[in-house]
Design a protein around this motif. Structure first.
Motif, mmCIF file in Angstrom:
data_model
loop_
_atom_site.group_PDB
_atom_site.id
_atom_site.type_symbol
_atom_site.label_atom_id
_atom_site.label_comp_id
_atom_site.label_asym_id
_atom_site.label_seq_id
_atom_site.Cartn_x
_atom_site.Cartn_y
_atom_site.Cartn_z
ATOM 1 N N GLN A 1 37.944 -39.847 -0.245
ATOM 2 C CA GLN A 1 38.961 -38.818 0.041
ATOM 3 C C GLN A 1 39.923 -39.312 1.123
ATOM 4 O OE1 GLN A 1 37.702 -34.679 0.507
ATOM 5 N NE2 GLN A 1 35.764 -35.170 -0.476
ATOM 6 N N ALA A 2 39.378 -40.021 2.104
ATOM 7 C CA ALA A 2 40.247 -40.558 3.167
ATOM 8 C C ALA A 2 41.209 -41.596 2.585
ATOM 9 C CB ALA A 2 39.391 -41.176 4.272
ATOM 10 N N TYR A 3 40.730 -42.422 1.647
ATOM 11 C CA TYR A 3 41.609 -43.419 1.022
ATOM 12 C C TYR A 3 42.742 -42.737 0.251
ATOM 13 C CZ TYR A 3 37.910 -46.973 1.805
ATOM 14 O OH TYR A 3 36.975 -47.829 2.351
ATOM 15 N N VAL A 4 42.423 -41.617 -0.389
ATOM 16 C CA VAL A 4 43.462 -40.893 -1.130
ATOM 17 C C VAL A 4 44.511 -40.357 -0.143
ATOM 18 C CG1 VAL A 4 43.938 -38.845 -2.578
ATOM 19 C CG2 VAL A 4 41.975 -40.324 -3.097
ATOM 20 N N ARG A 5 44.045 -39.783 0.941
ATOM 21 C CA ARG A 5 44.971 -39.274 1.978
ATOM 22 C C ARG A 5 45.861 -40.374 2.536
ATOM 23 N NH1 ARG A 5 43.782 -34.172 3.456
ATOM 24 N NH2 ARG A 5 41.603 -33.616 3.121
ATOM 25 N N GLN A 6 45.264 -41.565 2.696
ATOM 26 C CA GLN A 6 46.022 -42.690 3.271
ATOM 27 C C GLN A 6 46.931 -43.372 2.241
ATOM 28 O OE1 GLN A 6 42.812 -45.176 4.717
ATOM 29 N NE2 GLN A 6 42.031 -43.508 5.975
ATOM 30 N N GLY A 7 46.839 -42.904 0.977
ATOM 31 C CA GLY A 7 47.680 -43.507 -0.056
ATOM 32 C C GLY A 7 47.137 -44.825 -0.590
ATOM 33 N N ILE A 8 45.879 -45.133 -0.269
ATOM 34 C CA ILE A 8 45.278 -46.381 -0.777
ATOM 35 C C ILE A 8 44.820 -46.174 -2.226
ATOM 36 C CG2 ILE A 8 43.259 -47.890 -0.512
ATOM 37 C CD1 ILE A 8 43.605 -47.550 2.547
ATOM 38 N N LEU A 9 44.104 -45.088 -2.462
ATOM 39 C CA LEU A 9 43.691 -44.756 -3.831
ATOM 40 C C LEU A 9 44.598 -43.658 -4.389
ATOM 41 C CD1 LEU A 9 39.757 -44.579 -3.751
ATOM 42 C CD2 LEU A 9 41.256 -46.556 -4.010
ATOM 43 N N ALA A 10 44.896 -43.765 -5.695
ATOM 44 C CA ALA A 10 45.673 -42.710 -6.355
ATOM 45 C C ALA A 10 44.754 -41.548 -6.727
ATOM 46 C CB ALA A 10 46.343 -43.273 -7.603
ATOM 47 N N ALA A 11 43.502 -41.854 -6.999
ATOM 48 C CA ALA A 11 42.543 -40.797 -7.339
ATOM 49 C C ALA A 11 41.123 -41.270 -7.041
ATOM 50 C CB ALA A 11 42.644 -40.435 -8.827
ATOM 51 N N SER A 12 40.288 -40.299 -6.645
ATOM 52 C CA SER A 12 38.866 -40.586 -6.516
ATOM 53 C C SER A 12 38.103 -39.427 -7.158
ATOM 54 C CB SER A 12 38.479 -40.745 -5.047
ATOM 55 O OG SER A 12 37.069 -40.924 -4.944
ATOM 56 N N PHE A 13 37.137 -39.768 -7.977
ATOM 57 C CA PHE A 13 36.333 -38.761 -8.674
ATOM 58 C C PHE A 13 35.012 -38.596 -7.928
ATOM 59 C CE2 PHE A 13 38.698 -37.933 -12.563
ATOM 60 C CZ PHE A 13 39.695 -38.894 -12.443
ATOM 61 N N GLU A 14 34.668 -37.355 -7.668
ATOM 62 C CA GLU A 14 33.483 -37.070 -6.851
ATOM 63 C C GLU A 14 32.174 -37.395 -7.587
ATOM 64 O OE1 GLU A 14 32.855 -32.879 -6.290
ATOM 65 O OE2 GLU A 14 31.818 -33.183 -4.386
ATOM 66 N N TYR A 15 31.293 -38.060 -6.867
ATOM 67 C CA TYR A 15 29.927 -38.238 -7.376
ATOM 68 C C TYR A 15 28.992 -37.701 -6.298
ATOM 69 C CZ TYR A 15 25.962 -40.207 -9.850
ATOM 70 O OH TYR A 15 24.783 -40.352 -10.544
ATOM 71 N N PRO A 16 28.560 -36.444 -6.443
ATOM 72 C CA PRO A 16 27.759 -35.833 -5.375
ATOM 73 C C PRO A 16 26.437 -36.576 -5.185
ATOM 74 C CG PRO A 16 27.799 -34.437 -7.343
ATOM 75 C CD PRO A 16 28.733 -35.573 -7.607
ATOM 76 N N THR A 17 25.948 -36.604 -3.949
ATOM 77 C CA THR A 17 24.709 -37.363 -3.684
ATOM 78 C C THR A 17 23.473 -36.655 -4.246
ATOM 79 O OG1 THR A 17 24.158 -36.300 -1.573
ATOM 80 C CG2 THR A 17 25.655 -38.215 -1.499
ATOM 81 N N GLY A 18 23.539 -35.335 -4.381
ATOM 82 C CA GLY A 18 22.383 -34.587 -4.891
ATOM 83 C C GLY A 18 21.271 -34.413 -3.867
ATOM 84 N N GLY A 19 21.518 -34.811 -2.611
ATOM 85 C CA GLY A 19 20.463 -34.750 -1.594
ATOM 86 C C GLY A 19 19.931 -33.343 -1.359
ATOM 87 N N SER A 20 20.824 -32.384 -1.174
ATOM 88 C CA SER A 20 20.336 -31.022 -0.895
ATOM 89 C C SER A 20 19.679 -30.420 -2.130
ATOM 90 C CB SER A 20 21.466 -30.131 -0.366
ATOM 91 O OG SER A 20 22.419 -29.938 -1.370
ATOM 92 N N GLU A 21 20.219 -30.732 -3.302
ATOM 93 C CA GLU A 21 19.608 -30.223 -4.549
ATOM 94 C C GLU A 21 18.213 -30.824 -4.742
ATOM 95 O OE1 GLU A 21 22.636 -31.473 -4.243
ATOM 96 O OE2 GLU A 21 24.060 -29.982 -5.013
ATOM 97 N N ALA A 22 18.033 -32.061 -4.311
ATOM 98 C CA ALA A 22 16.704 -32.694 -4.452
ATOM 99 C C ALA A 22 15.675 -31.941 -3.607
ATOM 100 C CB ALA A 22 16.759 -34.161 -4.050
ATOM 101 N N ILE A 23 16.064 -31.551 -2.388
ATOM 102 C CA ILE A 23 15.115 -30.829 -1.528
ATOM 103 C C ILE A 23 14.852 -29.420 -2.085
ATOM 104 C CG2 ILE A 23 14.853 -29.785 0.778
ATOM 105 C CD1 ILE A 23 14.158 -32.809 0.627
ATOM 106 N N ALA A 24 15.904 -28.756 -2.558
ATOM 107 C CA ALA A 24 15.708 -27.417 -3.153
ATOM 108 C C ALA A 24 14.755 -27.507 -4.354
ATOM 109 C CB ALA A 24 17.055 -26.829 -3.562
ATOM 110 N N THR A 25 14.932 -28.546 -5.156
ATOM 111 C CA THR A 25 14.081 -28.723 -6.343
ATOM 112 C C THR A 25 12.656 -29.092 -5.923
ATOM 113 O OG1 THR A 25 16.018 -29.448 -7.569
ATOM 114 C CG2 THR A 25 13.888 -29.979 -8.550
ATOM 115 N N ALA A 26 12.542 -29.933 -4.906
ATOM 116 C CA ALA A 26 11.211 -30.324 -4.423
ATOM 117 C C ALA A 26 10.430 -29.091 -3.967
ATOM 118 C CB ALA A 26 11.349 -31.318 -3.267
ATOM 119 N N LEU A 27 11.098 -28.205 -3.259
ATOM 120 C CA LEU A 27 10.421 -26.992 -2.767
ATOM 121 C C LEU A 27 9.913 -26.141 -3.924
ATOM 122 C CD1 LEU A 27 12.712 -26.050 0.218
ATOM 123 C CD2 LEU A 27 10.222 -26.373 0.336
#
Ligand code: FRU
Length: 321
Positions: free
Chosen positions: A261-287
């Motif tokens: 996202q910072a690269y997009v703001r700086q004009g380095i990337l034209a687009a970045s597609f999000e790939y969520p880490t899933g960390g919080s979902e992993a803990i919710a699922t573990a519980l």
């Protein structure tokens, strides 16, 4: 009298033996029945050399901290498949209550994950897949869909044609495969051409080197599609060093706030597609799993695209297909 005692003792011992086995079986089948003060989760991370994985661990840690009954033990395989295999086996040997695995590669890590699962240790596979279905739950975004969206975005932005460099993620990992196939689906039937492709194994220095080769071979490049933001950034640095970064667009995947996202703001990337880490979902699922609830075997996370136009509005969700 003596005989009686011995017999009684033997019966008692036998009873204990059976009881223990039954107890163990029950515990494996329904962990929630044995209310524990604490659960230990083993987290096998394939490497911590990239910001995205550091973020995944931070997301897991933050989510787990809200649950004092959970303790998470992290192991970093430093991008070494054999080491990651050993880590999984060590966790199983130590008798963790649940495993989270973010595997480096699919095929070689399938067996240790399956072995843990067969020993009735619940396993959450995070982000990259293993082969088959021998795990409790897979959590990740739909890489093929993200890549298809990247292909369509590139097509639209370049007006239906153009010369593309594709810098691929490790092709023995499933996101690398899906981000390749999906992009090709997105540009299928158009006048857009992939003129150069290389496996940069998710790593920025490799991407930079591969891009130097692409720049040396091709006088005209309109867009670089990299399977992750470090790859896109490495390509940008190579193009900049050659004085050609303004002649082409750079597109990546991950969209961490402090990276893509910072690269997009700086004009380095034209687009970045999000790939969520899933960390919080992993803990919710573990519980849920530890408390004996049933969970679906696949949890697909949503994704957004960030461009210069929409970044200040928080990006745009990819549509359901
Ligand atoms: C980090 C990473 C990310 C990418 C993910 C795919 O190791 O390369 O950049 O999105 O792994 O598994």
């Amino acid at each position: 009298m003596n005989i009686k005692i011995i017999t009684g003792g033997a019966v008692l011992l036998l009873g204990l033996g059976l009881g223990e086995r039954a107890l163990a079986q029950q515990r494996q089948a329904t962990p929630q029945r044995y209310a524990q003060a604490s659960w230990t989760i083993g987290m096998s991370q394939c490497n911590l050399g990239e910001p995205w994985r550091v973020q995944m661990n931070a997301d897991i840690r933050k989510a787990a901290e809200e649950h004092p009954e959970l303790s998470v033990v992290f192991k970093d395989a430093q991008n070494d498949t054999l080491k990651q295999r050993a880590h999984i086996e060590e966790f199983v040997g130590a008798g963790v209550d649940l495993l989270i695995v973010s595997p480096k590669e699919a095929a070689p890590l399938t067996a240790p994950v399956a072995a843990a699962f067969q020993k009735n240790i619940p396993v959450i596979v995070l982000d990259r897949k293993v082969l088959g279905e021998q795990y409790t739950c897979f959590i990740g975004a739909d890489n093929r869909k993200i890549a298809r969206a990247a292909g369509r975005w590139a097509l639209k932005t370049l007006g239906g044609k153009g010369r593309v460099v594709e810098l691929k993620g490790l092709m023995t990992s499933t996101p690398g495969q899906d981000r390749n196939v999906g992009f090709r689906e997105g540009i299928q039937g158009s006048a857009m051409q992939v003129i150069f492709e290389a496996d940069m194994k998710w790593l920025e220095p490799n991407a930079r080197r591969e891009m130097e080769s692409a720049l040396a071979r091709f006088a005209e490049i309109n867009l670089v599609y990299a399977h992750n933001d470090p790859g896109a950034h490495g390509a940008y640095l190579a193009a900049k060093a050659a004085g050609r970064e303004k002649n082409m667009l750079f597109v990546g995947i991950d969209a961490l706030p402090h990276e893509g996202q910072a690269y997009v703001r700086q004009g380095i990337l034209a687009a970045s597609f999000e790939y969520p880490t899933g960390g919080s979902e992993a803990i919710a699922t573990a519980l849920k799993i530890l408390n004996g609830q049933k969970v679906a075997q696949h949890l697909t996370l949503p994704s957004r695209v960030f461009t210069r136009e929409n970044i200040d509005q928080g990006g745009a969700w990819l549509p359901n297909e």
